[in-house]
Design a protein around this motif. Structure first.
Motif, mmCIF file in Angstrom:
data_model
loop_
_atom_site.group_PDB
_atom_site.id
_atom_site.type_symbol
_atom_site.label_atom_id
_atom_site.label_comp_id
_atom_site.label_asym_id
_atom_site.label_seq_id
_atom_site.Cartn_x
_atom_site.Cartn_y
_atom_site.Cartn_z
ATOM 1 N N ASP A 96 -48.631 -18.455 -58.870
ATOM 2 C CA ASP A 96 -47.315 -18.146 -58.318
ATOM 3 C C ASP A 96 -46.322 -18.021 -59.468
ATOM 4 O O ASP A 96 -46.516 -18.635 -60.529
ATOM 5 C CB ASP A 96 -46.868 -19.231 -57.329
ATOM 6 N N LEU A 98 -43.529 -19.290 -60.092
ATOM 7 C CA LEU A 98 -42.813 -20.492 -60.516
ATOM 8 C C LEU A 98 -43.746 -21.511 -61.172
ATOM 9 O O LEU A 98 -43.277 -22.563 -61.609
ATOM 10 C CB LEU A 98 -42.109 -21.141 -59.316
ATOM 11 N N LEU A 117 -40.008 -18.461 -50.060
ATOM 12 C CA LEU A 117 -41.152 -18.724 -50.925
ATOM 13 C C LEU A 117 -42.352 -19.057 -50.057
ATOM 14 O O LEU A 117 -42.256 -19.853 -49.125
ATOM 15 C CB LEU A 117 -40.840 -19.901 -51.867
ATOM 16 N N ASN A 118 -43.479 -18.442 -50.370
ATOM 17 C CA ASN A 118 -44.663 -18.617 -49.539
ATOM 18 C C ASN A 118 -45.904 -18.686 -50.417
ATOM 19 O O ASN A 118 -46.267 -17.721 -51.062
ATOM 20 C CB ASN A 118 -44.767 -17.446 -48.559
ATOM 21 N N LYS A 119 -46.539 -19.836 -50.449
ATOM 22 C CA LYS A 119 -47.780 -20.017 -51.188
ATOM 23 C C LYS A 119 -48.747 -20.818 -50.322
ATOM 24 O O LYS A 119 -48.553 -22.005 -50.098
ATOM 25 C CB LYS A 119 -47.516 -20.743 -52.511
ATOM 26 N N SER A 121 -49.172 -20.978 -47.183
ATOM 27 C CA SER A 121 -48.444 -21.709 -46.147
ATOM 28 C C SER A 121 -49.236 -21.901 -44.856
ATOM 29 O O SER A 121 -48.849 -22.705 -44.005
ATOM 30 C CB SER A 121 -47.127 -20.994 -45.824
ATOM 31 N N ILE A 333 -38.005 -25.155 -57.896
ATOM 32 C CA ILE A 333 -37.512 -24.316 -56.796
ATOM 33 C C ILE A 333 -35.989 -24.331 -56.749
ATOM 34 O O ILE A 333 -35.346 -23.286 -56.544
ATOM 35 C CB ILE A 333 -38.109 -24.790 -55.456
ATOM 36 N N TRP A 336 -34.618 -22.210 -59.538
ATOM 37 C CA TRP A 336 -34.822 -20.796 -59.216
ATOM 38 C C TRP A 336 -33.790 -20.301 -58.207
ATOM 39 O O TRP A 336 -33.195 -19.231 -58.363
ATOM 40 C CB TRP A 336 -36.245 -20.598 -58.674
ATOM 41 N N VAL A 344 -38.145 -14.742 -58.428
ATOM 42 C CA VAL A 344 -38.742 -14.256 -57.196
ATOM 43 C C VAL A 344 -37.648 -13.648 -56.338
ATOM 44 O O VAL A 344 -36.629 -14.276 -56.086
ATOM 45 C CB VAL A 344 -39.424 -15.405 -56.435
ATOM 46 N N GLY A 349 -40.225 -13.369 -50.742
ATOM 47 C CA GLY A 349 -41.353 -14.283 -50.854
ATOM 48 C C GLY A 349 -41.983 -14.188 -52.219
ATOM 49 O O GLY A 349 -41.676 -13.312 -53.021
ATOM 50 N N ALA A 350 -42.875 -15.084 -52.511
ATOM 51 C CA ALA A 350 -43.545 -15.082 -53.799
ATOM 52 C C ALA A 350 -44.521 -13.921 -53.878
ATOM 53 O O ALA A 350 -45.040 -13.441 -52.875
ATOM 54 C CB ALA A 350 -44.283 -16.401 -53.993
#
Length: 363
Positions: A96, A98, A117-119, A121, A333, A336, A344, A349-350
């Motif tokens: 990702d 970040l 942000l989506n990793k 999820s 986060i 950022w 991002v 989203g990521a």
């Protein structure tokens, strides 16, 4: 006259015979004593040598003992560290922008439901003490008297992980105090007692937890007990975002989860408890609700409602590797989001792909 001389002659003979008889035995006795002394000395030397050899053997482990000790040493060194479910599923290999240490990360705008942000999820993983947020939600909605005194019993002792607690069996505290300790300090026995004293008992409480999850649309979520010690308590980041949003609507939960410390009286003692989330004490953060969690299977976990960059956000971090990594990820986060040119794109989203992983506990 002759009689006297005869008598004296025989007396002389008798005296000579007696002298010879008396001189023989003492010589033999001396020799015997000398032989006995010599034999005793030899025995003593042998005994001393034997004791010395025994002590020498005792100080040096036998070959079998050295072999066992060597094998034990190798086992301790070679034993691998236990991995979290996310690590076993390979979720930490997801990149990702970040460079987060959490294998799962989700940031949602509370008002607009915009995903920032989506990793991973949708990955379903153990959630540890994040469970207690649902426990607190049910207790608060049950309208049970907060001043009712509850007792910690043997049923509240952790047999899952063997964790310790300062709430000894027999401790009596009000429901409100137990709820405070469960949400602020993640006190496991407090959470267990709250579940046990729910109408219908513990089984009814767990059933209510799962029913509430279904009602909220948390379809990836399952509970088996109220503390989070079991790795069978599982959810996804998207589901937990729904839980955080719902819990934030309850003023009592906002107050207790963001409390920095609390003191309780147990008999003549005063016990001081503190928050498990040091970000609560950080003036750079405006946190409206939070909960931490950790067991080996879940890794380090953190959920929060916070106001950042003028927006009310919900943040979920699961399966973070490292004792302080969830805090570090939250700070990454925040920086950022506060940056004028975020790495991002806001709302996009990521760039890292989301991975769906359905993980089930062994056993």
């Amino acid at each position: 006259m002759l009689k006297i001389r005869f008598s004296r002659r025989w007396l002389g003979v008798l005296g000579l015979a007696c002298g010879l008889a008396l001189s023989g035995p003492p010589a033999d006795a001396a020799a015997a004593r000398k032989a006995e002394a010599s034999q005793a000395g030899s025995t003593a030397k042998k005994a001393s040598a034997s004791r010395t050899t025994t002590r020498a053997k005792a100080s040096v482990p036998s070959r079998s003992t050295r072999s066992v000790a060597s094998r034990r040493s190798v086992v301790r060194v070679a034993e691998p560290a236990r991995q979290s479910f996310g690590q076993l599923a390979g979720l930490h290999q997801t990149d990702d922008p970040l460079d987060l240490k959490s294998s799962v990360a989700f940031v949602l705008d509370q008002d607009t439901n915009e995903v920032l942000l989506n990793k991973n999820s949708k990955a379903v993983l153990p959630i540890a003490s994040i469970t207690k947020l649902m426990t607190g939600l049910l207790v608060s909605e049950a309208n049970l008297p907060m001043d009712e005194v509850l007792t910690i019993t043997q049923d509240d002792v952790d047999t899952e992980k063997g964790s310790s607690s300062r709430l000894a069996v027999g401790t009596q505290l009000s429901r409100g105090e137990l709820l405070h300790l469960a949400l602020m300090s993640s006190e496991n026995r407090a959470a267990s007692a709250l579940g046990r004293n729910y109408p219908g008992g513990l089984s009814a409480f767990v059933a209510a937890m799962n029913a509430k999850a279904r009602l909220l649309g948390m379809n990836d979520t399952r509970y088996v007990e109220p503390t989070g010690l079991s790795s069978q308590n599982q959810s996804s980041a998207r589901d937990l975002a729904v839980l955080v949003k719902t819990a934030h609507e309850v003023p009592l939960l906002r107050e207790l989860t963001t409390s920095p410390e609390h003191q309780v009286a147990i008999g003549s003692r005063q016990l001081q408890y503190h928050t498990t989330n040091r970000l609560v004490l950080n003036p750079s953060w405006d946190i409206g609700l939070q909960k931490t969690g950790y067991i080996t299977e879940a890794g380090q976990c953190l959920v929060m409602q916070a106001q950042l960059a003028g927006r009310k956000l919900i943040m979920v971090l699961l399966d973070s590797a490292g004792k302080y990594s969830r805090i570090g990820d939250a700070e990454r986060i925040r920086k950022w989001l506060m940056s004028s040119s975020p790495a991002v794109p806001a709302g996009g989203g990521a760039t890292a792909p989301a991975v769906t992983a359905q993980v089930h506990p062994a056993g």
